[in-house]
Design a protein around this motif. Structure first.
Motif, PDB file in Angstrom:
ATOM      1  N   UNK A 189       0.857  -1.180   0.000  1.00 54.71           N
ATOM      2  CA  UNK A 189       0.000   0.000   0.000  1.00 54.71           C
ATOM      3  C   UNK A 189       0.897   1.235   0.000  1.00 54.71           C
ATOM      4  N   UNK A 190       0.610   2.182  -0.876  1.00 61.59           N
ATOM      5  CA  UNK A 190       1.463   3.351  -1.052  1.00 61.59           C
ATOM      6  C   UNK A 190       0.704   4.637  -0.787  1.00 61.59           C
ATOM      7  N   UNK A 191       1.403   5.600  -0.204  1.00 58.71           N
ATOM      8  CA  UNK A 191       0.914   6.973  -0.097  1.00 58.71           C
ATOM      9  C   UNK A 191       1.927   7.859  -0.816  1.00 58.71           C
ATOM     10  N   UNK A 192       1.512   8.475  -1.933  1.00 59.59           N
ATOM     11  CA  UNK A 192       2.373   9.344  -2.733  1.00 59.59           C
ATOM     12  C   UNK A 192       1.983  10.790  -2.515  1.00 59.59           C
ATOM     13  N   UNK A 199      -1.630  14.430  -2.944  1.00 59.49           N
ATOM     14  CA  UNK A 199      -1.426  13.159  -2.249  1.00 59.49           C
ATOM     15  C   UNK A 199      -2.524  12.175  -2.621  1.00 59.49           C
ATOM     16  N   UNK A 200      -2.156  10.916  -2.750  1.00 59.08           N
ATOM     17  CA  UNK A 200      -3.154   9.886  -3.034  1.00 59.08           C
ATOM     18  C   UNK A 200      -2.605   8.539  -2.616  1.00 59.08           C
ATOM     19  N   UNK A 201      -3.518   7.573  -2.465  1.00 60.62           N
ATOM     20  CA  UNK A 201      -3.172   6.214  -2.054  1.00 60.62           C
ATOM     21  C   UNK A 201      -3.397   5.256  -3.208  1.00 60.62           C
ATOM     22  N   UNK A 202      -2.579   4.205  -3.229  1.00 65.34           N
ATOM     23  CA  UNK A 202      -2.734   3.152  -4.230  1.00 65.34           C
ATOM     24  C   UNK A 202      -2.029   1.902  -3.727  1.00 65.34           C
ATOM     25  N   UNK A 203      -2.154   0.821  -4.489  1.00 64.39           N
ATOM     26  CA  UNK A 203      -1.455  -0.423  -4.185  1.00 64.39           C
ATOM     27  C   UNK A 203      -0.696  -0.860  -5.430  1.00 64.39           C
ATOM     28  N   UNK A 204       0.553  -1.293  -5.253  1.00 65.02           N
ATOM     29  CA  UNK A 204       1.363  -1.624  -6.430  1.00 65.02           C
ATOM     30  C   UNK A 204       2.488  -2.576  -6.058  1.00 65.02           C
TER      31      UNK A 204
END
Length: 330
Positions: A189-192, A199-204
């Motif tokens: 899980x990422x917070x960029x 800012x936004x969240x994603x999974x990679x």
């Protein structure tokens, strides 16, 4: 020899240079002949080198700093991308020029900068090429900071790189480790945060922060990445399985790459960014490990002066970049 060429050689003033030669780069068994060839070509070009042979315990930064203090304006690296990176970091922000004679395995930096792989042609470029200021990135994780010319990475690529590098250098016993790492890898899980506000969240499984369009073994991440646009290109592989990633990598190595054309890869541009990962991702900067965890990355405009060829692979779209904010590239 034509008279014009004779007059050209006679008219040239001798040019002092520091030659940093890595005998273990590329094909080590060829290094004695390569060094002789380089010195002969430098003599032809009226270049007067002070030679330093890289060893396992070499402190290249000290060698570079001493050369600069001695008044040398040209530092020439004969080696692979790793040797060039180790020298380039010591030249960031200085007027001293970096010259490259590519004798490594991949020679990706030379490829991006239009530097020929032939020794005679690369040495001639030190005289006839153009001095170009290029952008350089820095990445920080905890107390560790590294400069990068090509890219920083988080996740699966960083996990696989050490064993893949061993395999490429002939250590086939690492194939089992490569497959094991690939099978057991899980996404994070990422917070960029881009340029301090978006800012936004994603999974990679993978994030690439690129400064050049071609990475590693001439792997084309996208055709619109530039090393002189004052931006880092951030690629988040958020909608791709491990099988998708392998297929993409094979296509890109074959020249069919283009992350901007793949809707499963999100593309952003930013001057600085932070990325937090959970579970912590493995981090690399131009192939050098940074541990695991979160990173902060920043671009430094025109921070390094290099001798480049006539045809560059990271300059073509700089004039097209107009949006200073992060951009989704779908």
């Amino acid at each position: 020899m034509p008279r014009s060429s004779i007059r050209k050689i006679i008219a040239r003033r001798p040019l002092r240079a520091k030659l940093i030669f890595n005998a273990t780069s590329g094909h080590p068994e060829e290094s004695p002949q390569q060094l002789v060839h380089i010195l002969a070509e430098m003599q032809n070009q009226q270049i007067l080198p002070e030679v330093y042979m890289v060893r396992g315990d070499s402190q290249v930064e000290v060698v570079v700093h001493d050369a600069i203090k001695a008044g040398i304006k040209l530092i020439v690296v004969a080696g692979g991308d790793g040797t060039i990176d180790s020298v380039a970091g010591s030249l960031v922000g200085r007027s001293t020029v970096l010259g490259i004679i590519p004798i490594g395995t991949r020679n990706n930096l030379a490829f991006n900068l239009g530097i020929p792989t032939g020794i005679a042609e690369a040495v001639a470029l030190l005289r006839d090429g153009r001095c170009l200021k290029i952008d350089v990135g820095d990445v920080r994780s905890g107390r560790v900071k590294r400069w990068f010319l090509e890219a920083a990475s988080m996740g699966l690529l960083s996990d696989l790189y050490p064993v893949a590098d061993d395999i490429q250098h002939g250590n086939l016993t690492q194939i089992g480790g490569f497959l094991s790492t690939l099978v057991t890898a899980i996404p994070s899980h990422l917070r960029l945060t881009l340029d301090g506000h978006a800012s936004f969240d994603t999974t990679a499984h993978l994030v690439l922060i690129a400064n050049m369009p071609f990475l590693g073994p001439n792997f084309q991440i996208a055709n619109d990445v530039s090393f002189n646009d004052n931006r880092l290109d951030v690629f988040v592989f958020s909608d791709m399985s491990k099988l998708n990633l392998i297929t993409y990598a094979m296509q890109s190595t074959g020249g069919a790459g283009g992350a901007a054309e793949d809707t499963r890869i999100k593309h952003y541009r930013a001057k600085h960014l932070t990325i937090k990962s959970d579970p912590p991702m493995t981090l690399l900067s131009d192939g050098m490990p940074l541990g695991q965890g979160s990173i902060t990355a920043r671009i430094h405009r025109h921070a390094l002066t290099v001798v480049a060829g006539a045809v560059l692979r990271g300059e073509t779209v700089a004039s097209l970049v107009t949006d200073p904010k992060a951009k989704s590239g779908g």
